[in-house]
Design an enzyme around this catalytic site. Structure first.
Site, PDB file in Angstrom:
ATOM      1  CG  ASP A 156       6.679  -3.254  -2.406  1.00  0.00           C
ATOM      2  OD1 ASP A 156       6.009  -3.833  -1.534  1.00  0.00           O
ATOM      3  OD2 ASP A 156       7.874  -3.501  -2.616  1.00  0.00           O
ATOM      4  NE  ARG A 171       4.768  -4.748   3.193  1.00  0.00           N
ATOM      5  CZ  ARG A 171       5.313  -4.977   1.997  1.00  0.00           C
ATOM      6  NH1 ARG A 171       5.457  -3.978   1.146  1.00  0.00           N
ATOM      7  NH2 ARG A 171       5.693  -6.191   1.647  1.00  0.00           N
TER       8      ARG A 171
END
Length: 305
Positions: free
Chosen positions: A133, A181
């Site tokens: 992330d 992502r």
């Protein structure tokens, strides 16, 4: 104006270490249980099984904030390893998401890299994928550098690019072939490095989505914005981009009806499922993103369920 004040307020609260510490004692109150799938690995695997049964695939994230000593980083690493092992044993369709600060990035870079190597080795053995992330801008460059280092030996790792950064398009040029992502961005960032206007962020978001897709790279479009989602579907149809080259992603607890509708249309929908005792910072950022989430949380707080 009210929306901006609300967003800044909750982003400020998300970084409050005193409240974060207190939240661990409160348990999943304040409506957090609606968006956080429990505090244990057993609880999150149970939730993932239920989502899989609806045709949804998942990625789980063991939440953690303000990790400032090696013992905490080691504990977080161990939980990530145990989570990957639990995924393999249970047979659920699920990846793992991690944050480098939770693994010791703010303590010592080599400690963080070594912890990531332990996680990736288990992911390799269990044939799984790990997503790093992206955090705030102060960790941006280090994250990309560590990703490049890790991918020399482990192709089963990717990261996140945030559309509100001016440099997003340039960074994508160096990430061809990397599973990414793509998101709009959830942290409060300076106008020196990031767009502040929603229209500009949305425009750049669509630009980087198209940019990465056209390189043939696997792309995860993480958005609850139905306008963005429809534009991506249309773009992929017009450019003969197969559904196997991309997926949509949404957060656990949000727009479940839309998630299932997208699956029914033959697209991959991955649900980001967070768990753990350290839920506070994540929950505050969700409240900051949309004013509607505040009433959503209050309903959960006063619900008898």
């Amino acid at each position: 104006m009210v929306e901006k004040i609300s967003k800044n307020f909750f982003l400020y609260l998300s970084k409050n270490k005193v409240l974060n510490k207190g939240a661990k004692k409160w348990g999943l109150k304040l409506g957090a249980s609606q968006v956080v799938a429990g505090t244990t690995i057993h609880q999150v695997i149970k939730v993932v099984k239920g989502l899989n049964q609806k045709g949804l695939v998942c990625t789980v994230d063991h939440l953690g904030e303000f990790v400032m000593n090696p013992a905490e980083a080691t504990e977080a690493t161990d939980i990530c390893v145990q989570t990957l092992e639990a995924i393999a044993v249970s047979g659920v369709n699920c990846n793992l998401s991690v944050k480098l600060t939770q693994l010791g990035l703010d303590i010592d870079r080599s400690l963080c890299v070594n912890n990531m190597l332990k996680i990736l080795e288990v992911a390799k053995k269990t044939n799984n994928f790990v997503r790093i992330d992206m955090e705030d801008y102060s960790h941006y460059e280090q994250t990309l550098e560590i990703l490049a280092e890790l991918r020399q030996s482990y192709p089963n790792v990717g990261t996140v690019i945030q559309a509100y950064f001016y440099r997003a398009q340039d960074d994508l040029k160096n990430l061809k072939g990397v599973p990414l992502r793509l998101v709009k961005g959830a942290y409060k960032e300076s106008g020196e490095v990031a767009y502040q206007n929603k229209e500009e962020i949305d425009e750049n978001y669509l630009t980087i989505i198209k940019q990465h897709l056209l390189t043939g790279s696997y792309t995860a479009i993480a958005s609850h914005d139905h306008v963005i989602i429809e534009k991506v579907k249309q773009f992929c149809k017009e450019n003969n981009i197969p559904k196997t080259q991309f997926e949509f992603q949404m957060l656990y607890g949000f727009r479940a009806d839309v998630q299932e509708e997208i699956v029914s249309q033959g697209y991959t929908m991955r649900v980001y499922v967070p768990f753990g005792k350290d839920w506070y910072g994540y929950f505050m950022r969700r409240l900051a993103e949309r004013p509607q989430n505040v009433s959503f949380a209050l309903r959960g707080l006063f619900s008898k369920k």
